[in-house]
Design a protein around this motif. Structure first.
Motif, mmCIF file in Angstrom:
data_model
loop_
_atom_site.group_PDB
_atom_site.id
_atom_site.type_symbol
_atom_site.label_atom_id
_atom_site.label_comp_id
_atom_site.label_asym_id
_atom_site.label_seq_id
_atom_site.Cartn_x
_atom_site.Cartn_y
_atom_site.Cartn_z
ATOM 1 N N GLU A 171 -1.936 -1.088 -9.096
ATOM 2 C CA GLU A 171 -1.571 -2.496 -8.986
ATOM 3 C C GLU A 171 -0.274 -2.701 -8.209
ATOM 4 O O GLU A 171 -0.141 -3.670 -7.459
ATOM 5 C CB GLU A 171 -1.453 -3.101 -10.386
ATOM 6 C CG GLU A 171 -2.773 -3.066 -11.166
ATOM 7 C CD GLU A 171 -2.607 -3.519 -12.599
ATOM 8 O OE1 GLU A 171 -2.744 -4.737 -12.843
ATOM 9 O OE2 GLU A 171 -2.328 -2.662 -13.472
ATOM 10 N N GLN A 172 0.703 -1.822 -8.416
ATOM 11 C CA GLN A 172 1.980 -1.892 -7.699
ATOM 12 C C GLN A 172 2.354 -0.494 -7.188
ATOM 13 O O GLN A 172 3.329 0.104 -7.638
ATOM 14 C CB GLN A 172 3.084 -2.419 -8.620
ATOM 15 C CG GLN A 172 2.919 -3.871 -9.033
ATOM 16 C CD GLN A 172 4.058 -4.334 -9.919
ATOM 17 O OE1 GLN A 172 3.965 -4.281 -11.139
ATOM 18 N NE2 GLN A 172 5.149 -4.787 -9.307
ATOM 19 N N PRO A 173 1.571 0.033 -6.253
ATOM 20 C CA PRO A 173 1.782 1.422 -5.823
ATOM 21 C C PRO A 173 3.165 1.692 -5.247
ATOM 22 O O PRO A 173 3.721 2.774 -5.462
ATOM 23 C CB PRO A 173 0.684 1.647 -4.778
ATOM 24 C CG PRO A 173 0.254 0.277 -4.360
ATOM 25 C CD PRO A 173 0.444 -0.603 -5.549
ATOM 26 N N ALA A 174 3.747 0.740 -4.528
ATOM 27 C CA ALA A 174 5.067 0.972 -3.932
ATOM 28 C C ALA A 174 6.139 1.045 -5.015
ATOM 29 O O ALA A 174 6.979 1.957 -5.010
ATOM 30 C CB ALA A 174 5.388 -0.129 -2.929
ATOM 31 N N ALA A 175 6.124 0.106 -5.947
ATOM 32 C CA ALA A 175 7.113 0.116 -7.030
ATOM 33 C C ALA A 175 6.942 1.355 -7.900
ATOM 34 O O ALA A 175 7.927 1.954 -8.349
ATOM 35 C CB ALA A 175 6.987 -1.152 -7.864
ATOM 36 N N PHE A 176 5.693 1.730 -8.136
ATOM 37 C CA PHE A 176 5.405 2.922 -8.937
ATOM 38 C C PHE A 176 5.965 4.169 -8.264
ATOM 39 O O PHE A 176 6.689 4.955 -8.882
ATOM 40 C CB PHE A 176 3.891 3.042 -9.123
ATOM 41 C CG PHE A 176 3.454 4.299 -9.824
ATOM 42 C CD1 PHE A 176 3.442 4.384 -11.204
ATOM 43 C CD2 PHE A 176 3.022 5.399 -9.096
ATOM 44 C CE1 PHE A 176 3.030 5.540 -11.853
ATOM 45 C CE2 PHE A 176 2.607 6.561 -9.725
ATOM 46 C CZ PHE A 176 2.611 6.631 -11.108
ATOM 47 N N SER A 177 5.644 4.357 -6.994
ATOM 48 C CA SER A 177 6.092 5.566 -6.288
ATOM 49 C C SER A 177 7.597 5.572 -6.097
ATOM 50 O O SER A 177 8.235 6.630 -6.164
ATOM 51 C CB SER A 177 5.376 5.705 -4.940
ATOM 52 O OG SER A 177 5.695 4.631 -4.078
ATOM 53 N N ASP A 178 8.204 4.404 -5.893
ATOM 54 C CA ASP A 178 9.657 4.336 -5.752
ATOM 55 C C ASP A 178 10.340 4.805 -7.041
ATOM 56 O O ASP A 178 11.349 5.520 -6.998
ATOM 57 C CB ASP A 178 10.107 2.915 -5.428
ATOM 58 C CG ASP A 178 9.809 2.512 -3.989
ATOM 59 O OD1 ASP A 178 9.454 3.391 -3.181
ATOM 60 O OD2 ASP A 178 9.915 1.307 -3.692
#
Length: 298
Positions: free
Chosen positions: A280-287
């Motif tokens: 759902e929020q891949p960028a926030a998750f990976s960051d």
């Protein structure tokens, strides 16, 4: 069936023998090694794949015993305790000749990761508890029921809502792979923050995910209950607690409890996610994971 030792950390799918049972895992990416344990138990590993993490981690996606290409226990569907899963992970690390790794556990995989960390802290560089909880049982069930009611209120009037709720209610009644898979596919919208608003993104995942029926009982027929509250207070492994604001099964209440219990842990809440923040929020998750890995590696 067993890969050559020199190839065990090459990209792709691998089958190895751990305590005489076939253990399958899938390896992608580069960088420090991170074992990823999916939820369920019994859910096929593919849903947990996170390409954004593979940009800075060597991700080893484990198919736990009894799931997918990994072998079933003689006692199947019983006997899949956290202790048994932990032994399998430790045996896999022995074969890979990896002294210390990162370990990411999602949902039930988080329960397994907690158990592993409490018994093998010396083998970990860092721990990511992703949609996990320190305890299961009546209190956990009551919290989940309240969160489901909130989900239903947010989605009141949607034609698909009754079918999703019925799928969730059926989970405790099915005892075969086909029924478990059907229930999982039906209930999946409940596990997202805004599934129906973003259905085009997640429809294929919902149609393709599969689940093996695995009981909550040990080999003697007793429930494998989770209560790690006492042990987590002395955990010394660097720990990241990740949770979606709208997760119904292991939501922010449990993430906050984990954060309070684990010394010097860090907590990240994904504000527009349910149970699947990496989707759902891949960028926030990976960051969040990248910052944690950097900190733990310093």
């Amino acid at each position: 069936m067993t890969s050559e030792t020199t190839d065990l950390l090459s990209p792709g799918t691998h089958d190895v023998l751990v305590e005489g049972l076939n253990q399958r895992y899938h390896l992608y990416g580069s960088g420090p090694v991170c074992l990823a344990v999916p939820g369920g138990p019994g859910v096929s590993w593919e849903y947990l794949r996170a390409p954004a993490l593979e940009e800075f981690l060597t991700m080893v996606y484990v198919e736990p015993l009894g799931t997918g290409g990994s072998e079933r226990l003689p006692s199947h569907p019983d006997g899949y305790t956290r202790e048994r899963y932990t032994r399998g992970l430790a045996g896999l690390l022995d074969l890979l000749a990896l002294p210390r790794v990162f370990l990411l556990g999602h949902s039930h995989g988080g329960f397994v990761a907690q158990h592993f960390a409490l018994h093998h802290a010396d083998r970990l560089r860092g721990l990511v508890l992703y949609e996990s909880a320190p305890v299961t049982g009546p209190e956990h069930m009551a919290e989940a029921a309240a969160r489901v009611e909130e989900f239903a209120a947010r989605n009141e009037g949607r034609a698909e809502l009754p079918a999703a709720l019925a799928g969730l209610q059926s989970v405790g009644t099915v005892t075969d792979d086909e029924g478990t898979t059907a229930a999982l596919r039906a209930l999946m919208p409940v596990y997202f923050a805004r599934y129906w608003d973003r259905e085009s993104e997640f429809r294929d995942l919902r149609a393709q995910v599969t689940c093996t029926y695995i009981s909550p009982l040990d080999e003697s027929g007793k429930p494998d209950v989770v209560d790690d509250r006492a042990g987590l207070t002395s955990l010394t492994v660097p720990t990241l607690v990740l949770v979606g604001q709208y997760d119904v099964i292991c939501g922010p209440r449990w993430a906050q409890d984990l954060h309070a219990l684990v010394p010097q842990s860090r907590l990240v809440v994904l504000n527009d996610s349910g149970h699947f923040g990496h989707l759902e929020q891949p960028a926030a998750f990976s960051d969040a994971v990248r910052a944690f890995v950097r900190s733990a590696s310093a």
